[in-house]
Design a protein around this motif. Structure first.
Motif, PDB file in Angstrom:
ATOM      1  N   LEU A 114     -32.389 -84.206   0.489  1.00 32.20           N
ATOM      2  CA  LEU A 114     -33.127 -83.786   1.677  1.00 32.20           C
ATOM      3  C   LEU A 114     -32.389 -82.609   2.301  1.00 32.20           C
ATOM      4  O   LEU A 114     -31.167 -82.654   2.477  1.00 32.20           O
ATOM      5  CB  LEU A 114     -33.221 -84.940   2.686  1.00 32.20           C
ATOM      6  N   VAL A 115     -33.128 -81.569   2.658  1.00 26.86           N
ATOM      7  CA  VAL A 115     -32.512 -80.358   3.203  1.00 26.86           C
ATOM      8  C   VAL A 115     -33.313 -79.872   4.404  1.00 26.86           C
ATOM      9  O   VAL A 115     -34.480 -80.237   4.594  1.00 26.86           O
ATOM     10  CB  VAL A 115     -32.415 -79.238   2.142  1.00 26.86           C
ATOM     11  N   CYS A 116     -32.652 -79.039   5.203  1.00 22.07           N
ATOM     12  CA  CYS A 116     -33.323 -78.445   6.368  1.00 22.07           C
ATOM     13  C   CYS A 116     -33.797 -77.030   6.018  1.00 22.07           C
ATOM     14  O   CYS A 116     -33.581 -76.536   4.913  1.00 22.07           O
ATOM     15  CB  CYS A 116     -32.373 -78.415   7.560  1.00 22.07           C
ATOM     16  N   THR A 117     -34.427 -76.378   7.001  1.00 21.35           N
ATOM     17  CA  THR A 117     -34.938 -75.020   6.767  1.00 21.35           C
ATOM     18  C   THR A 117     -33.799 -74.049   6.454  1.00 21.35           C
ATOM     19  O   THR A 117     -33.911 -73.188   5.574  1.00 21.35           O
ATOM     20  CB  THR A 117     -35.716 -74.542   8.004  1.00 21.35           C
ATOM     21  N   ALA A 118     -32.675 -74.207   7.174  1.00 20.18           N
ATOM     22  CA  ALA A 118     -31.531 -73.315   6.941  1.00 20.18           C
ATOM     23  C   ALA A 118     -30.985 -73.481   5.530  1.00 20.18           C
ATOM     24  O   ALA A 118     -30.564 -72.517   4.891  1.00 20.18           O
ATOM     25  CB  ALA A 118     -30.440 -73.590   7.970  1.00 20.18           C
TER      26      ALA A 118
END
Length: 724
Positions: free
Chosen positions: A173-177
């Protein structure tokens, strides 16, 4: 879904089975059982390999340890909801201003805090929190509120960023950054919005759920069937017991009746024989009386009669006596003593008594299987019997139904080493202790019937059970074997000084699997690290410690300034290495990169040649061939104790070389001069001589399945011996 979550929303579901408190940072094991992170970390320090505290499933932790396990966010949401619901009750202050005890409150999922109305209004007006998901008190109290209650997850690297993407390539799972920096879309990364991936995963899981119910029904039906059979145990026992008593009661009645018949025959025979003998006795007594009377009359006439009297009755007496003496008398009784005859001896009856009855089970003798395991003289040997039912599935029967008989090569019976033991459902262990090598005959019966293949030929080998190699340079042959080790696959790896190579053999068959050349003039020691890579020492010209891949490719060569003549070595679990240096009277503790950490044994050692580490106790054992001793140090270099002296008696050494330890901490030492392999306790006290190999012994290693591999340098072979 609301009702399902409501059913989970109780103290038992939210309680860690280990600490019995509400979960703190709940982590999920591969078996899907959840525990507190701290509880799992403490549990992992107490046992290796780690087992689930609930179902005992062995767990292989990720590289990060417990921290690498997945977080149970479902439980976290329930805990958050419980805290929010409790915080919304009257009398609980706002978590921001610490006031407004009685007013209504709202929950911010982004900040995970409970706020009063005033703080909620300010929270929504702040630019940084105006988009936060805030749940009012009315919603918290609604029945379906729990299904809508979710804590937002933020990126560990970018703390203010919510996780909104899923990198399919990295399974993360990753964020936009993150999609801009570490997971930029391309050939190596494929970030996709979470909802779309989650929907696919839900469909997959729904499909799995459809397969679970039939399986659950099958298992539940099996449990019901087992319960039914358990309930039938007592009635079945009662019926069978009554049948046994009735059957053997009838046998007892028959035996007692036969006993009475034979006793009656004895009485009748005794009376008949007595009558005959009495008649015979009376006839003989009559003759005795006549002869006695004649004798008396004759004796009186001779001793006291006058001449006239003698002449007057002499002829009559003479005639009477001559008639009596000439009479043919039957003085034999014509009777021989009668006796009881055992038509069936007690010994024969004892042998056949099992044929009088037995317990009938569902065992199908035609489907029973026997596995003969390797057998070595002087050691407890095991044969496995699996009792099967008609469907070919293992089933349990009474140990009284299993009978065995083993005959030695001489034909004599070998008594079993105890009763057959049930190890698991339908699997029995039959143990015996053969004293000599040869072919034994093992007969296995179940319910008095021989299993297929019985009697079996069991080859009992002597010790050593296998000899590998001879003096040549071909594949599978050895030239001056020195150090020996066991690789990750359980194969035997030996370094050959004369052929300058490492050769790997199958430990069971002795077949050569592969080999690779090594550098250095006189290769000597060998060990294998946790990854399966090889480390080989060589002394003489071009000495050094060399690192080879599992396939035999040279990866690195270590020649620190402290190294002169490396001999035996051991590689620790953390990658550090200990090398014996006989010319410098010391051992070198090296970093994984070959740099020196410290010297061990300086001032104590004379000619160290082989080393072995018992890392459970943090002890290093070193053989000293000129001192004829074994020295024990800790890895900090502190001397602990030593044992041994030169001699041929128990506990004495003639040039000790190879050394290793067994799982119990016992120390196994090999003599170079006389080939004795001696076993000492963890404190150095002599226990026994395990075996004596032919020729000079060099290296020694204990295999996972309980054998010791000994290299015989002058014999150009490896001897595989059973270790007790």
């Amino acid at each position: 879904m609301a009702s399902k979550m409501a059913s989970d929303f109780d103290d038992q579901f939210l309680t860690c089975p280990v600490c019995m408190l509400h979960f703190r940072d709940p982590r999920i094991l591969p078996c899907l059982h959840t525990f507190c992170r701290e509880c799992l970390q403490e549990w992992a320090t107490k046992q290796q390999p780690l087992e689930c505290p609930t179902c005992r499933t062995q767990v292989s932790l990720p590289d990060q340890g417990v921290d690498g396990l997945r977080t149970n966010f479902y439980v976290n949401n329930l805990l958050d909801f419980a805290a929010a619901k409790k915080g919304a009750e009257p009398g609980v202050p706002c978590q921001v201003c610490k006031g407004n005890v009685e007013g209504s409150k709202s929950w911010c999922a982004d900040c995970a805090i409970l706020m009063c109305e005033s703080c909620t209004l300010l929270h929504r007006n702040f630019p940084c929190s105006k988009d936060h998901e805030v749940t009012p008190e009315e919603t918290l109290k609604a029945e379906e509120a729990i299904s809508k209650f979710h804590r937002k997850r933020h990126c560990d690297k970018h703390k203010n960023q919510e996780l909104v993407f899923y990198c399919e390539s990295c399974n993360a799972l990753v964020c936009t950054a993150c999609t801009v920096v570490d997971h930029r879309p391309g050939k190596d990364h494929n970030p996709v919005e979470i909802p779309s991936v989650a929907q696919k995963k839900k469909e997959t899981l729904r499909g799995l759920l459809q397969g679970i119910d039939p399986r659950l029904n099958e298992i539940q039906a099996s449990i019901k069937e087992i319960d039914r059979k358990i309930s039938n145990l007592a009635p079945s026992k009662e019926v069978a017991t009554d049948q046994v008593k009735a059957y053997f009661g009838q046998l007892i009645d028959l035996l007692q009746k036969r006993e009475k018949e034979i006793l009656s025959q004895i009485d009748d025979q005794c009376r008949a024989d007595g009558k005959v003998l009495q008649t015979k006795k009376e006839a003989i007594e009559f003759e005795l009386a006549g002869l006695t009377s004649a004798r008396t009359f004759c004796q009186q006439a001779v001793e006291h009669g006058s001449d006239v009297h003698i002449l007057e009755v002499g002829n009559q007496v003479q005639t009477r006596i001559e008639t009596l003496l000439a009479k043919q008398l039957d003085l034999e009784s014509d009777w021989s003593e009668f006796r009881f005859v055992e038509n069936t001896t007690v010994v024969d009856f004892k042998k056949n008594i099992q044929a009088l009855g037995g317990v009938k089970t569902d065992v199908d003798i035609s489907k029973c299987k026997v596995v003969i395991k390797p057998a070595v003289e002087g050691f407890e040997c095991i044969t496995e019997l699996t009792t099967m039912n008609k469907e070919g599935r293992p089933c349990v029967t009474s140990n009284k139904a299993v009978t065995i008989n083993m005959k030695a090569p001489s034909g004599k019976n070998v008594p079993p080493h105890g009763q057959p033991q049930l190890k698991s459902g339908g699997v029995w262990e039959i143990s015996y202790l053969p004293k000599v090598a040869g072919i034994y005959r093992l007969q296995v019966k179940v319910n008095l019937q021989q299993v297929p293949g019985s009697p079996f030929d069991v080859e009992v080998k002597g010790n050593p059970v296998l000899t590998i190699g001879q003096k040549v340079a071909g594949v599978g042959e050895l030239g001056g074997p020195a150090g020996v080790a066991v690789d990750k696959d359980g194969a035997i790896a030996v370094v050959e000084r004369q052929n300058k190579r490492v050769q790997i053999f199958n430990a069971d068959t002795g077949q050569s699997l592969r080999n690779f050349p090594v550098e250095g003039e006189k290769p000597f020691g060998i060990d294998v690290d946790s990854s399966g890579a090889f480390f080989v020492t060589s002394w003489g010209e071009d000495f050094g410690l060399r690192h080879y891949s599992k396939e035999g490719r040279l990866l690195d060569t270590y020649k620190p300034d402290c190294m002169r003549c490396p001999h035996g070595l051991t590689v620790l679990k953390d990658g550090r290495m200990v090398v014996a240096e006989p010319t410098q009277n010391t051992c070198l503790l090296l970093q994984p990169d070959g740099s020196l950490i410290r010297e061990i044994g300086k001032g104590k050692l004379h000619s160290p040649v082989f080393v072995s580490a018992d890392e459970k106790r943090d002890v290093l054992f070193v053989t000293d061939f000129s001192a004829h001793k074994v020295f024990a140090f800790d890895l900090d270099g502190n001397f602990i104790f030593d044992f041994g002296r030169q001699g041929d008696s128990d506990g004495e050494f003639q040039t000790p070389y190879g050394v290793t330890t067994d799982p119990a901490g016992n120390i196994i030492v090999l003599n170079d001069d006389d080939g004795r392999v001696q076993v000492f306790g963890p404190d150095g006290k002599f226990i026994r001589t395990a075996v004596t190999v032919k020729g000079s012994g060099t290296g020694i290693v204990l295999t996972p399945d309980g054998y010791i591999a000994v290299t015989c340098f002058k014999g150009h072979c490896i001897e595989m011996c059973r270790y007790k």
